[in-house]
Every structure is written in C-alpha cells, then in structure tokens.
Design an enzyme around this catalytic site. Structure first.
Site, PDB file in Angstrom:
ATOM      1  N   HIS A 272       0.683  -1.234  -0.008  1.00 33.92           N
ATOM      2  CA  HIS A 272      -0.094   0.008  -0.029  1.00 33.92           C
ATOM      3  C   HIS A 272       0.937   1.158  -0.028  1.00 33.92           C
ATOM      4  O   HIS A 272       1.653   1.285   0.522  1.00 33.92           O
ATOM      5  CB  HIS A 272      -0.826  -0.045   1.077  1.00 33.92           C
ATOM      6  CG  HIS A 272      -1.833   1.059   1.151  1.00 33.92           C
ATOM      7  ND1 HIS A 272      -2.154   1.830   2.407  1.00 33.92           N
ATOM      8  CD2 HIS A 272      -2.614   1.644   0.417  1.00 33.92           C
ATOM      9  CE1 HIS A 272      -3.210   2.622   2.073  1.00 33.92           C
ATOM     10  NE2 HIS A 272      -3.549   2.627   0.755  1.00 33.92           N
TER      11      HIS A 272
ATOM     12  N   TYR B 105       6.780  14.861 -22.084  1.00 32.49           N
ATOM     13  CA  TYR B 105       6.246  14.768 -20.607  1.00 32.49           C
ATOM     14  C   TYR B 105       5.318  13.511 -20.443  1.00 32.49           C
ATOM     15  O   TYR B 105       4.355  13.639 -19.543  1.00 32.49           O
ATOM     16  CB  TYR B 105       5.717  16.051 -20.084  1.00 32.49           C
ATOM     17  CG  TYR B 105       6.379  17.219 -20.333  1.00 32.49           C
ATOM     18  CD1 TYR B 105       7.275  17.355 -19.476  1.00 32.49           C
ATOM     19  CD2 TYR B 105       6.362  18.192 -21.514  1.00 32.49           C
ATOM     20  CE1 TYR B 105       8.301  18.502 -19.531  1.00 32.49           C
ATOM     21  CE2 TYR B 105       7.325  18.987 -21.476  1.00 32.49           C
ATOM     22  CZ  TYR B 105       8.116  19.164 -20.368  1.00 32.49           C
ATOM     23  OH  TYR B 105       8.887  20.329 -20.778  1.00 32.49           O
ATOM     24  N   ALA B 106       5.310  12.300 -21.332  1.00 34.93           N
ATOM     25  CA  ALA B 106       4.561  11.296 -21.118  1.00 34.93           C
ATOM     26  C   ALA B 106       4.815  10.337 -20.142  1.00 34.93           C
ATOM     27  O   ALA B 106       5.562   9.386 -20.286  1.00 34.93           O
ATOM     28  CB  ALA B 106       4.275  10.740 -22.540  1.00 34.93           C
ATOM     29  N   ASN B 107       4.661  10.892 -18.751  1.00 38.37           N
ATOM     30  CA  ASN B 107       4.979  10.266 -17.648  1.00 38.37           C
ATOM     31  C   ASN B 107       4.129  10.114 -16.644  1.00 38.37           C
ATOM     32  O   ASN B 107       3.369  11.181 -16.396  1.00 38.37           O
ATOM     33  CB  ASN B 107       6.383  10.684 -17.150  1.00 38.37           C
ATOM     34  CG  ASN B 107       7.563  11.198 -18.229  1.00 38.37           C
ATOM     35  OD1 ASN B 107       7.961  10.090 -18.539  1.00 38.37           O
ATOM     36  ND2 ASN B 107       7.886  12.397 -18.360  1.00 38.37           N
TER      37      ASN B 107
ATOM     38  N   ASP C 257       8.279   8.159 -20.580  1.00 44.74           N
ATOM     39  CA  ASP C 257       8.606   8.075 -22.077  1.00 44.74           C
ATOM     40  C   ASP C 257       9.961   7.570 -22.152  1.00 44.74           C
ATOM     41  O   ASP C 257      10.664   7.099 -21.345  1.00 44.74           O
ATOM     42  CB  ASP C 257       8.350   9.288 -22.634  1.00 44.74           C
ATOM     43  CG  ASP C 257       9.123  10.443 -22.032  1.00 44.74           C
ATOM     44  OD1 ASP C 257      10.146  10.339 -21.392  1.00 44.74           O
ATOM     45  OD2 ASP C 257       8.642  11.736 -21.861  1.00 44.74           O
TER      46      ASP C 257
ATOM     47  N   HIS D 210       7.716  19.390 -13.689  1.00 46.30           N
ATOM     48  CA  HIS D 210       8.584  18.346 -14.356  1.00 46.30           C
ATOM     49  C   HIS D 210       9.772  18.136 -13.459  1.00 46.30           C
ATOM     50  O   HIS D 210      10.060  16.767 -13.220  1.00 46.30           O
ATOM     51  CB  HIS D 210       8.708  18.713 -15.721  1.00 46.30           C
ATOM     52  CG  HIS D 210       9.623  17.351 -16.549  1.00 46.30           C
ATOM     53  ND1 HIS D 210       8.837  16.350 -16.577  1.00 46.30           N
ATOM     54  CD2 HIS D 210      10.444  17.500 -17.351  1.00 46.30           C
ATOM     55  CE1 HIS D 210       9.635  15.448 -17.266  1.00 46.30           C
ATOM     56  NE2 HIS D 210      10.899  16.259 -17.347  1.00 46.30           N
TER      57      HIS D 210
END
Length: 139
Positions: free
Chosen positions: A20, A128-130, A28, A106
């Site tokens: 948990h 920024y595909a994270n 990316d 970021h």
C-alpha cells in the site's frame, strides 16, 4: 496487488510485490533513470510500446489510489494527457473510490520518480508522457 495476467515477468513481479502506497513510474523514452532505480526497459523502437498501451496493461494488474503527473504534460501534450485521465477515470469508476491526481513541476517529477519501486521505460516519444502510480489495496 495484482489483479490479472501480465506477460512481462519483471513488471508482473514488481506489481505483485507492491505494498500500500508504493509507487511505480511509467515513462517516455527520454526520462532519466538513475542507476540505483530498478529499470524495466520495454522500449523497442520509437513509439513501441506506447505510453497508453503500457498504462492499460499496468492498470489491468495494479490497484491504484493515486496518480502523479508533471504540470507540463497537461499543457504540452494535452491529447495524451486526456487519454491518461480518461483511463484513470475509468479505473476510479471500477474501483468505486476516488483516485487522487497530483500535478507537480517536471523537475520535481523527475526527482520524485527516483522513489519508485521501479521505473518502466516505454518507446513513447511524446513530451512529458510520464506518470507515477501509487498502489492502493483491493479491499
């Protein structure tokens, strides 16, 4: 906690071992991954696998209660951001409980990702595909 069947042994193991509030990052192809972090490198070529396909496979297995993304993702890559948020909304409806969504700069995201149990690198080349997923519980 795992929910279904995933073919990648490393990713499956990590998800099964999450407690948990533990976190994993899906990123990316360009996010820096420090040597001290467990790297699960799925990237084959540019765009394969995609960020969204990797998120879908992960959400099929992982119970999440929190999501962290960079503020820049929403403004620089709005279409992919919206796809991610749609998947999170669907997951929230399936779960029947709210999923917390946090936006951070970021640079802070990069530092925070180092706390993840693993960082999963995709072939995605969209800026920024994270995302960082925080593990929930199935009960």
């Amino acid at each position: 906690m795992k929910k279904n069947t995933l073919l990648n042994a490393e990713l499956s193991y990590i998800i099964a071992s999450l407690g948990h509030t533990d976190e994993i990052t899906i990123c990316d192809a360009g996010l820096p991954i420090p040597d001290r972090s467990q790297r699960i490198d799925l990237a084959l070529i540019q765009g394969i696998p995609t960020f969204i396909d990797t998120v879908k496979a992960t959400l099929a297995e992982m119970q999440i209660e929190g999501v962290i993304v960079a503020q820049e993702f929403k403004t620089v890559s709005p279409q992919l951001h919206d796809e991610l948020m749609t998947l999170v909304q669907i997951e929230e409806e399936l779960r029947g409980k709210p999923i917390t969504i946090s936006y951070i700069p970021h640079e802070e995201f990069k530092s925070h990702s180092h706390q993840s149990k693993a960082i999963v690198r995709t072939g995605e080349c969209t800026p920024y595909a994270n995302v960082i997923f925080q593990s929930g519980v199935v009960f």
